[in-house]
Enzyme design. Structure first.
Site, PDB file in Angstrom:
ATOM      1  N   GLY A 218       0.827  -1.204   0.000  1.00 45.94           N
ATOM      2  CA  GLY A 218       0.000   0.000   0.000  1.00 45.94           C
ATOM      3  C   GLY A 218       0.857   1.248   0.000  1.00 45.94           C
ATOM      4  O   GLY A 218       2.083   1.193   0.133  1.00 45.94           O
ATOM      5  N   GLY A 220       0.739   5.599   1.251  1.00 49.21           N
ATOM      6  CA  GLY A 220       0.075   6.714   1.895  1.00 49.21           C
ATOM      7  C   GLY A 220       0.710   8.023   1.479  1.00 49.21           C
ATOM      8  O   GLY A 220       1.530   8.072   0.559  1.00 49.21           O
ATOM      9  N   PHE A 222       2.899   9.830   3.064  1.00 47.85           N
ATOM     10  CA  PHE A 222       4.310   9.998   3.402  1.00 47.85           C
ATOM     11  C   PHE A 222       5.136   8.721   3.286  1.00 47.85           C
ATOM     12  O   PHE A 222       6.327   8.730   3.584  1.00 47.85           O
ATOM     13  CB  PHE A 222       4.434  10.518   4.844  1.00 47.85           C
ATOM     14  CG  PHE A 222       3.763  11.844   5.054  1.00 47.85           C
ATOM     15  CD1 PHE A 222       4.078  12.933   4.257  1.00 47.85           C
ATOM     16  CD2 PHE A 222       2.808  12.014   6.043  1.00 47.85           C
ATOM     17  CE1 PHE A 222       3.470  14.157   4.437  1.00 47.85           C
ATOM     18  CE2 PHE A 222       2.188  13.237   6.239  1.00 47.85           C
ATOM     19  CZ  PHE A 222       2.517  14.318   5.427  1.00 47.85           C
ATOM     20  N   VAL A 224       5.500   4.308   1.622  1.00 45.55           N
ATOM     21  CA  VAL A 224       5.073   3.170   0.808  1.00 45.55           C
ATOM     22  C   VAL A 224       5.388   1.902   1.598  1.00 45.55           C
ATOM     23  O   VAL A 224       6.491   1.766   2.143  1.00 45.55           O
ATOM     24  CB  VAL A 224       5.801   3.129  -0.553  1.00 45.55           C
ATOM     25  CG1 VAL A 224       5.252   1.995  -1.417  1.00 45.55           C
ATOM     26  CG2 VAL A 224       5.668   4.464  -1.277  1.00 45.55           C
ATOM     27  N   ASP A 384      -5.705   9.164  13.507  1.00 45.90           N
ATOM     28  CA  ASP A 384      -5.908   8.697  12.134  1.00 45.90           C
ATOM     29  C   ASP A 384      -6.531   7.298  12.135  1.00 45.90           C
ATOM     30  O   ASP A 384      -6.090   6.407  11.407  1.00 45.90           O
ATOM     31  CB  ASP A 384      -4.578   8.700  11.376  1.00 45.90           C
ATOM     32  CG  ASP A 384      -4.772   8.661   9.858  1.00 45.90           C
ATOM     33  OD1 ASP A 384      -5.911   8.915   9.397  1.00 45.90           O
ATOM     34  OD2 ASP A 384      -3.803   8.357   9.141  1.00 45.90           O
TER      35      ASP A 384
END
Length: 572
Positions: A218, A220, A222, A224, A384
Site C-alpha cells: 500500500g 500513503g 508519506f 510506501v 488517524d
C-alpha cells in the site's frame, strides 16, 4: 548509633585473644568475632572483666557499674555478660538472635523499641499478610509507621489529616490520565532500558542488506509499504527480486522471518518528520501497550540507491503479523462473513447469517475500542483511526498501525496548536484534538505535570472515538463501505448537525441498519454516542473508550461467548 563507638573487631581480637573461639581465631572475619561460651584458659575470667569495662567505656557507661554474677562476684562471668545483653539466649538459637539484632541495628532501634514498633502494626493487617509480629518485615513496617508518627509528632490532628489528604490528592493526580508518574517511569527508566536492550540485540543497527523486498502492499501520503523478509544469516547469496518474484516472496521457504517494511518518501514535505514521529511512537507504544500494535523491529537508513531503496532514505520495519487491513476485508463482497474464521477460529453454527455478521462486527469493534482505551491511558491520541490503519493478524487480532499523525499529549510530542493532521472522512467536527487557543507545550517535564489538567478540561481522546464510530457505521452498513457512499454520508451528517438520529430521519437513502438494530438497537445507540458533537447527548458528551466498553452493546458479550465456544470445540 552507639554501635559505631565500639572498637573495631581487629582491635578487640588483638586485646582479648583468650576470649576468642578457636574457629574465630583461626579464620578471622573482618567485621565479626566469635567468642567462647565459657572460659577455658588461664586469665580468661579477668579478660572478660576487662572486655566488659571497655564496652561500657565505649558506650559512655560508668565502668564501676559492673554486672553482678550469680554468686555476687564483681567479676562478670561469660553467662552474666550474655544475660546482660538485649538478646535472651534462652529464646531461639544464637544465629536467629544475631539476625534480629542486625535488623534492629539496620533500622536504628534496639530490640525493645523494635518490638514496640512492630506492635503498632494492626493485628488484622499482620494476619492478612500472614506475618508474625516478631518477623523482620513486621518490625520494618512498624518502624516506618513509628518514624512517620515521629515526623508528624509536632502536628495537630487537623494538620495530620491535612497532610494525609494532600498526599492522597497528589497520588491521585500523578496516576490520573494521562499518567504523570507512569510517564516518568517510562521516560527515565523503561526507555533507556529499551535502548540498551535493542543495542545488545542489534535492533538499533539494522542495515539495508539485512532485508529483501517483496511486493508493494500500500501507499500513503508519506510512505510506501512493502512485504519483505530477513536475509538468512547462513551466508546464502540472495538474488535481487523483481516483477513476479516479489509476489512469491511470502511463499519462499528460504526466508523464515517475514517482515513489513515502510519506506519514508524522500523529497515529500513533512515525510521525514512524520517518519521520525512514527518511529518514536512505535517504541513508546511497544513499551506502554504492546498488544495494541504490530511488533516494531526498528529502522535503518539506505546506504545506496538500488531498486526501491534511495540512498539516505529511512525505512521502518515490523514483524509480519498480517498484510491485510480491515479496509481490504471490507472491500470484499463477503464482508463481514469473510472474517468469521479469523475472529472465532471456525465458522459459527446455530445462529443465522445476520447474527453471525453482527458478532463479527462486534468483535472487531471491541478490540478496536480496547486498544484505544490502552493508548489513551498513556496520553497518546492516534488521530488517524480508519479501516486502512487497522491490521487484522492471522490470529484474528485487530492492531493499530501508522502512528505518524499520533500525538503524546502527556509531553506535547507531535502537537502544534494551530496544525492538524486528519482524514476528512473520519475526522470529528471539532477538527483539532485540542482547542486552537491551546498554547504551545512547555518543556516536557512541565508539560507532563500539567497534562492531567489539560486532559480533564479537553478530553482529547474523544477525537479518536468519533473515528471509531465511523468505522462501526461502515462495518454495519454496506453502502458506506465505498468512497462515494462515505462522502455522501458525511455531507448529510454535517447538514444534520452531526446528529445520527436526525440524519436517519432526513436521509433520502435507505441505509441497511439491520446489524445495528439487533438486540433492541444497542449497536445504533452506541453509534449515536460516538458520532456526535463532543459535548452532545444531554451534556454527557461523546463516549470515551472506557465508557464505550461499558455500553450494553458490549456487555451482552455474544462475540466473546462465540469465541470461547469455538476454541473449546477446536480443543476437543
Amino acid at each position: 548509633m552507639a554501635a559505631s563507638l565500639i572498637p573495631p573487631a581487629a582491635t578487640l581480637a588483638k586485646n582479648y585473644p583468650t576470649l576468642l573461639h578457636p574457629f574465630g581465631a583461626n579464620k578471622p572475619h573482618p567485621q565479626r568475632l566469635i567468642f567462647r561460651c565459657g572460659a577455658t584458659s588461664e586469665g580468661a575470667d579477668d579478660a572478660w572483666g576487662s572486655f566488659l569495662d571497655e564496652l561500657k567505656s565505649s558506650l559512655q557507661v560508668d565502668p564501676s557499674d559492673t554486672v553482678a554474677g550469680a554468686a555476687g562476684s564483681t567479676t562478670p562471668t561469660p553467662d552474666d555478660l550474655v544475660t546482660a545483653l538485649p538478646l535472651d539466649p534462652s529464646v531461639g538459637d544464637t544465629t536467629t538472635n544475631a539476625a534480629a539484632a542486625a535488623v534492629n541495628d539496620l533500622l536504628g532501634m534496639d530490640a525493645s523499641s523494635s518490638d514496640a514498633a512492630a506492635a503498632g502494626v494492626p493485628d488484622g493487617l499482620l494476619s492478612a499478610l500472614h506475618l508474625d509480629a516478631s518477623s523482620p518485615a513486621a518490625r520494618a513496617a512498624g518502624v516506618a509507621l513509628a518514624r512517620l508518627d515521629a515526623l508528624t509528632a509536632g502536628l495537630s490532628d487537623a494538620q495530620r489529616w491535612a497532610l494525609v489528604g494532600f498526599l492522597g490528592v497528589a497520588w491521585l493526580y500523578l496516576t490520573a490520565r494521562p499518567g504523570v508518574l507512569s510517564g516518568a517511569v517510562d521516560a527515565y527508566v523503561l526507555a533507556p532500558l529499551q535502548r540498551a536492550l535493542d543495542t545488545v540485540l542489534g535492533r538499533r543497527s539494522l542495515k539495508m542488506s539485512d532485508f529483501v523486498l517483496g511486493e508493494r502492499i500500500g501507499e500513503g501520503s508519506f510512505g510506501v509499504v512493502f512485504f519483505g523478509a530477513v536475509v538468512p544469516k547462513n551466508g546464502a547469496v540472495i538474488e535481487e527480486r523483481s516483477g513476479r518474484a516479489r509476489t512469491t516472496l511470502q511463499n519462499d521457504d528460504r526466508y523464515k522471518e517475514k517482515v513489513i517494511l515502510k519506506k519514508i518518501k524522500v523529497g515529500t514535505v513533512g515525510a521525514k518528520e512524520c517518519g521520525d514521529y512514527e518511529e518514536w511512537f512505535n517504541y513508546r507504544v511497544a513499551r506502554a501497550a504492546p498488544e495494541t500494535c504490530a511488533e516494531f523491529l526498528g529502522s535503518f537508513v539506505a546506504d545506496k540507491t538500488k531498486s526501491e531503496f534511495v540512498k539516505g532514505g529511512k525505512w521502518l520495519v515490523w514483524k509480519f503479523e498480517g498484510d491485510r487491513t480491515l479496509a481490504n476485508y471490507m472491500g470484499d463482497r463477503g464482508f463481514p462473513s469473510n472474517l468469521e474464521q479469523l475472529m472465532f477460529g471456525r465458522a459459527l453454527r446455530g445462529v443465522g447469517t445476520l447474527e453471525r455478521d453482527a458478532l463479527v462486527v462486534k468483535q472487531v469493534m471491541r478490540q478496536l475500542v480496547t486498544s484505544l482505551k490502552r493508548i489513551h491511558g498513556t496520553g497518546i491520541v492516534h488521530r488517524d483511526i480508519k479501516p486502512s490503519n487497522l491490521v487484522i493478524t492471522r490470529r484474528g487480532q485487530v492492531k493499530l498501525i501508522d502512528f505518524g499523525a499520533a500525538t503524546d499529549l502527556r509531553i506535547g510530542k507531535n502537537y502544534v496548536p494551530d496544525r492538524t493532521l486528519l482524514d476528512p472522512d473520519y475526522c470529528p467536527p471539532e477538527l483539532y484534538v485540542l482547542p486552537e487557543e491551546t498554547p504551545v507545550p512547555p518543556p516536557a517535564p512541565i508539560a507532563a505535570i500539567l497534562s492531567p489538567i489539560l486532559w480533564q478540561l479537553n478530553n482529547p481522546d474523544l477525537f479518536d472515538m468519533y473515528s471509531a464510530g465511523i468505522v462501526l457505521m461502515q462495518m454495519a452498513i454496506p453502502t458506506l463501505r465505498t468512497q462515494t457512499g462515505l462522502k455522501n454520508f458525511n455531507a448529510e451528517l454535517r447538514s444534520a448537525g452531526y446528529d445520527l438520529n436526525r440524519w436517519r430521519q432526513s436521509t433520502r437513502r435507505r441505509p441497511d441498519l439491520q446489524i445495528l438494530e439487533l438486540d433492541s438497537g444497542r449497536g445504533w445507540d452506541l453509534a449515536t454516542k460516538l458520532i456526535s458533537q463532543r459535548d452532545a447527548n444531554g451534556g454527557g458528551g461523546r463516549l470515551s473508550a472506557a465508557a464505550a466498553l461499558r455500553h450494553p452493546y458490549f456487555l451482552l458479550g455474544g462475540d466473546q461467548a462465540a469465541s470461547v465456544l469455538s476454541k473449546l470445540s477446536l480443543s476437543k
